[in-house]
Design a protein around this motif. Sequence first.
Motif, PDB file in Angstrom:
ATOM      1  N   LEU A 291      -0.475  11.890   2.007  1.00  0.00           N
ATOM      2  CA  LEU A 291      -1.601  11.369   2.788  1.00  0.00           C
ATOM      3  C   LEU A 291      -2.693  10.832   1.880  1.00  0.00           C
ATOM      4  CD1 LEU A 291      -1.858  14.018   5.663  1.00  0.00           C
ATOM      5  CD2 LEU A 291      -0.684  11.798   5.679  1.00  0.00           C
ATOM      6  N   ASP A 292      -2.897  11.466   0.726  1.00  0.00           N
ATOM      7  CA  ASP A 292      -3.858  10.938  -0.249  1.00  0.00           C
ATOM      8  C   ASP A 292      -3.438   9.555  -0.728  1.00  0.00           C
ATOM      9  OD1 ASP A 292      -5.493  13.205  -0.163  1.00  0.00           O
ATOM     10  OD2 ASP A 292      -4.507  14.159  -1.886  1.00  0.00           O
ATOM     11  N   ILE A 293      -2.139   9.389  -0.955  1.00  0.00           N
ATOM     12  CA  ILE A 293      -1.618   8.086  -1.372  1.00  0.00           C
ATOM     13  C   ILE A 293      -1.876   7.047  -0.277  1.00  0.00           C
ATOM     14  CG2 ILE A 293       0.522   6.823  -1.875  1.00  0.00           C
ATOM     15  CD1 ILE A 293       1.488   9.483  -3.272  1.00  0.00           C
ATOM     16  N   ALA A 294      -1.651   7.439   0.978  1.00  0.00           N
ATOM     17  CA  ALA A 294      -1.912   6.525   2.099  1.00  0.00           C
ATOM     18  C   ALA A 294      -3.395   6.191   2.189  1.00  0.00           C
ATOM     19  CB  ALA A 294      -1.429   7.137   3.406  1.00  0.00           C
ATOM     20  N   ASP A 295      -4.252   7.203   2.053  1.00  0.00           N
ATOM     21  CA  ASP A 295      -5.700   6.962   2.134  1.00  0.00           C
ATOM     22  C   ASP A 295      -6.164   5.927   1.115  1.00  0.00           C
ATOM     23  OD1 ASP A 295      -6.609   8.463   4.301  1.00  0.00           O
ATOM     24  OD2 ASP A 295      -6.807  10.295   3.112  1.00  0.00           O
ATOM     25  N   ALA A 296      -5.558   5.936  -0.071  1.00  0.00           N
ATOM     26  CA  ALA A 296      -5.946   4.992  -1.123  1.00  0.00           C
ATOM     27  C   ALA A 296      -5.613   3.547  -0.748  1.00  0.00           C
ATOM     28  CB  ALA A 296      -5.264   5.367  -2.440  1.00  0.00           C
ATOM     29  N   GLN A 297      -4.723   3.361   0.231  1.00  0.00           N
ATOM     30  CA  GLN A 297      -4.310   2.013   0.632  1.00  0.00           C
ATOM     31  C   GLN A 297      -5.085   1.482   1.842  1.00  0.00           C
ATOM     32  OE1 GLN A 297      -2.266   0.137  -1.201  1.00  0.00           O
ATOM     33  NE2 GLN A 297      -2.314   1.883  -2.598  1.00  0.00           N
ATOM     34  N   LEU A 298      -5.964   2.300   2.399  1.00  0.00           N
ATOM     35  CA  LEU A 298      -6.727   1.887   3.576  1.00  0.00           C
ATOM     36  C   LEU A 298      -7.990   1.147   3.154  1.00  0.00           C
ATOM     37  CD1 LEU A 298      -6.332   5.182   5.599  1.00  0.00           C
ATOM     38  CD2 LEU A 298      -5.128   3.031   5.994  1.00  0.00           C
ATOM     39  N   GLY A 299      -8.537   0.378   4.037  1.00  0.00           N
ATOM     40  CA  GLY A 299      -9.788  -0.314   3.768  1.00  0.00           C
ATOM     41  C   GLY A 299      -9.565  -1.680   3.144  1.00  0.00           C
TER      42      GLY A 299
ATOM     43  N   ALA B 141      -2.483 -15.815  -1.719  1.00  0.00           N
ATOM     44  CA  ALA B 141      -1.677 -15.487  -0.532  1.00  0.00           C
ATOM     45  C   ALA B 141      -2.246 -14.269   0.183  1.00  0.00           C
ATOM     46  CB  ALA B 141      -0.223 -15.242  -0.940  1.00  0.00           C
ATOM     47  N   ARG B 142      -2.591 -13.247  -0.567  1.00  0.00           N
ATOM     48  CA  ARG B 142      -3.183 -12.048   0.061  1.00  0.00           C
ATOM     49  C   ARG B 142      -4.426 -12.422   0.862  1.00  0.00           C
ATOM     50  NH1 ARG B 142      -1.771  -9.758  -5.139  1.00  0.00           N
ATOM     51  NH2 ARG B 142      -0.246  -8.106  -4.860  1.00  0.00           N
TER      52      ARG B 142
ATOM     53  N   GLU C 228     -10.069  -3.002   0.226  1.00  0.00           N
ATOM     54  CA  GLU C 228      -9.481  -3.125  -1.107  1.00  0.00           C
ATOM     55  C   GLU C 228      -8.052  -2.603  -1.176  1.00  0.00           C
ATOM     56  OE1 GLU C 228     -11.024  -4.837  -3.534  1.00  0.00           O
ATOM     57  OE2 GLU C 228     -12.507  -5.167  -1.955  1.00  0.00           O
ATOM     58  N   GLY C 229      -7.608  -1.894  -0.148  1.00  0.00           N
ATOM     59  CA  GLY C 229      -6.256  -1.344  -0.125  1.00  0.00           C
ATOM     60  C   GLY C 229      -5.247  -2.360   0.384  1.00  0.00           C
ATOM     61  N   ASN C 230      -3.997  -1.989   0.348  1.00  0.00           N
ATOM     62  CA  ASN C 230      -2.921  -2.880   0.778  1.00  0.00           C
ATOM     63  C   ASN C 230      -2.505  -2.697   2.228  1.00  0.00           C
ATOM     64  OD1 ASN C 230      -2.245  -4.433  -1.636  1.00  0.00           O
ATOM     65  ND2 ASN C 230      -1.791  -2.433  -2.516  1.00  0.00           N
ATOM     66  N   PHE C 231      -2.943  -1.624   2.877  1.00  0.00           N
ATOM     67  CA  PHE C 231      -2.451  -1.361   4.220  1.00  0.00           C
ATOM     68  C   PHE C 231      -2.841  -2.438   5.243  1.00  0.00           C
ATOM     69  CE2 PHE C 231      -1.772   0.881   8.238  1.00  0.00           C
ATOM     70  CZ  PHE C 231      -0.442   1.221   8.059  1.00  0.00           C
ATOM     71  N   PRO C 232      -4.053  -3.008   5.186  1.00  0.00           N
ATOM     72  CA  PRO C 232      -4.344  -4.093   6.132  1.00  0.00           C
ATOM     73  C   PRO C 232      -3.343  -5.252   6.014  1.00  0.00           C
ATOM     74  CG  PRO C 232      -6.367  -3.297   5.153  1.00  0.00           C
ATOM     75  CD  PRO C 232      -5.235  -2.633   4.398  1.00  0.00           C
ATOM     76  N   LEU C 233      -2.922  -5.558   4.810  1.00  0.00           N
ATOM     77  CA  LEU C 233      -1.923  -6.603   4.601  1.00  0.00           C
ATOM     78  C   LEU C 233      -0.557  -6.163   5.117  1.00  0.00           C
ATOM     79  CD1 LEU C 233      -1.170  -9.363   3.447  1.00  0.00           C
ATOM     80  CD2 LEU C 233      -0.895  -8.257   1.216  1.00  0.00           C
ATOM     81  N   VAL C 234      -0.232  -4.892   4.920  1.00  0.00           N
ATOM     82  CA  VAL C 234       1.041  -4.352   5.400  1.00  0.00           C
ATOM     83  C   VAL C 234       1.174  -4.548   6.912  1.00  0.00           C
ATOM     84  CG1 VAL C 234       2.321  -2.189   5.757  1.00  0.00           C
ATOM     85  CG2 VAL C 234       1.348  -2.706   3.512  1.00  0.00           C
ATOM     86  N   ILE C 235       0.107  -4.322   7.634  1.00  0.00           N
ATOM     87  CA  ILE C 235       0.143  -4.488   9.096  1.00  0.00           C
ATOM     88  C   ILE C 235       0.502  -5.929   9.455  1.00  0.00           C
ATOM     89  CG2 ILE C 235      -1.218  -4.417  11.220  1.00  0.00           C
ATOM     90  CD1 ILE C 235      -2.759  -2.059   9.987  1.00  0.00           C
ATOM     91  N   HIS C 236      -0.082  -6.893   8.751  1.00  0.00           N
ATOM     92  CA  HIS C 236       0.248  -8.302   8.999  1.00  0.00           C
ATOM     93  C   HIS C 236       1.727  -8.574   8.731  1.00  0.00           C
ATOM     94  CE1 HIS C 236      -3.709 -10.069   9.773  1.00  0.00           C
ATOM     95  NE2 HIS C 236      -4.197  -9.291   8.816  1.00  0.00           N
TER      96      HIS C 236
ATOM     97  N   ILE D 118       5.895 -13.435   0.023  1.00  0.00           N
ATOM     98  CA  ILE D 118       5.820 -12.155   0.730  1.00  0.00           C
ATOM     99  C   ILE D 118       6.674 -11.113   0.019  1.00  0.00           C
ATOM    100  CG2 ILE D 118       6.448 -10.967   2.879  1.00  0.00           C
ATOM    101  CD1 ILE D 118       5.672 -13.651   4.293  1.00  0.00           C
ATOM    102  N   ASN D 119       7.862 -11.497  -0.405  1.00  0.00           N
ATOM    103  CA  ASN D 119       8.736 -10.582  -1.122  1.00  0.00           C
ATOM    104  C   ASN D 119       8.098 -10.111  -2.427  1.00  0.00           C
ATOM    105  OD1 ASN D 119      11.180  -9.116  -1.393  1.00  0.00           O
ATOM    106  ND2 ASN D 119      11.936 -10.653  -2.812  1.00  0.00           N
ATOM    107  N   ALA D 120       7.484 -11.023  -3.160  1.00  0.00           N
ATOM    108  CA  ALA D 120       6.835 -10.650  -4.425  1.00  0.00           C
ATOM    109  C   ALA D 120       5.678  -9.680  -4.189  1.00  0.00           C
ATOM    110  CB  ALA D 120       6.340 -11.902  -5.150  1.00  0.00           C
ATOM    111  N   ILE D 121       4.873  -9.958  -3.175  1.00  0.00           N
ATOM    112  CA  ILE D 121       3.761  -9.060  -2.857  1.00  0.00           C
ATOM    113  C   ILE D 121       4.299  -7.696  -2.434  1.00  0.00           C
ATOM    114  CG2 ILE D 121       1.872  -8.611  -1.224  1.00  0.00           C
ATOM    115  CD1 ILE D 121       1.368 -11.685  -1.230  1.00  0.00           C
TER     116      ILE D 121
END
Length: 193
Positions: free
Chosen positions: A92-100, A20-21, A102-110, A59-62
């Motif tokens: 902000l360090d925690i957020a940085d780890a989610q970018l790129g 799914a990801r 391999e991170g989860n932030f690109p999926l979060v935007i979707h 989506i809920n599980a992810i």
Amino acid sequence: MPRVSEDHLTARREQILAAARRCFLRKGVHNTSMQDLIGEAGMSVGAVYRYFRSKDEIINAISQTVAGGLVAALDDLATRDLPLLEAVSGALDIADAQLGAEGNFPLVIHVWSEAVLDSAIGAIVRERYLELRRPFRSIVAQAVARGELAADTDLDATAAVLFGMLPGYALQRQLVGSPDKETYLAGIRALTG
């Protein structure tokens, strides 16, 4: 018929979530169908539906997994009772780890974009967002107790604003590549100084 091990069930569930990801990142949440997910997972329709009845359940599980990890990291940060700007720096360090990639932030935007269109996904996002905001109330309360913020500070309002800086930072980093953490912190210092 032999029973399927718990490890096997967990592995199959994770196989579906990983598929799914990949689909969500490639096609977007809205354009991904259950058939897409089933094909990506390489499983039968019945096998996938054994674990998840709908795309919303996936989506809920992810989101539970992603938000759970972030909440744990933010809770840990809040328990350290750091000065306010150090706590923000840690967030902000925690957020940085989610970018790129391999991170989860690109999926979060979707998922965020789909939350605007689909009320069920909107409810999932709302619940996760409130979970993520909760540790910031503790951070603000500690800053008040230390005298960094006024005694009459509205904890909930200030926590909401403080937390809002985190997705704002991550979104800018994801979409335009800047500002970096030190520049962002300098901006916060200028506003709070």
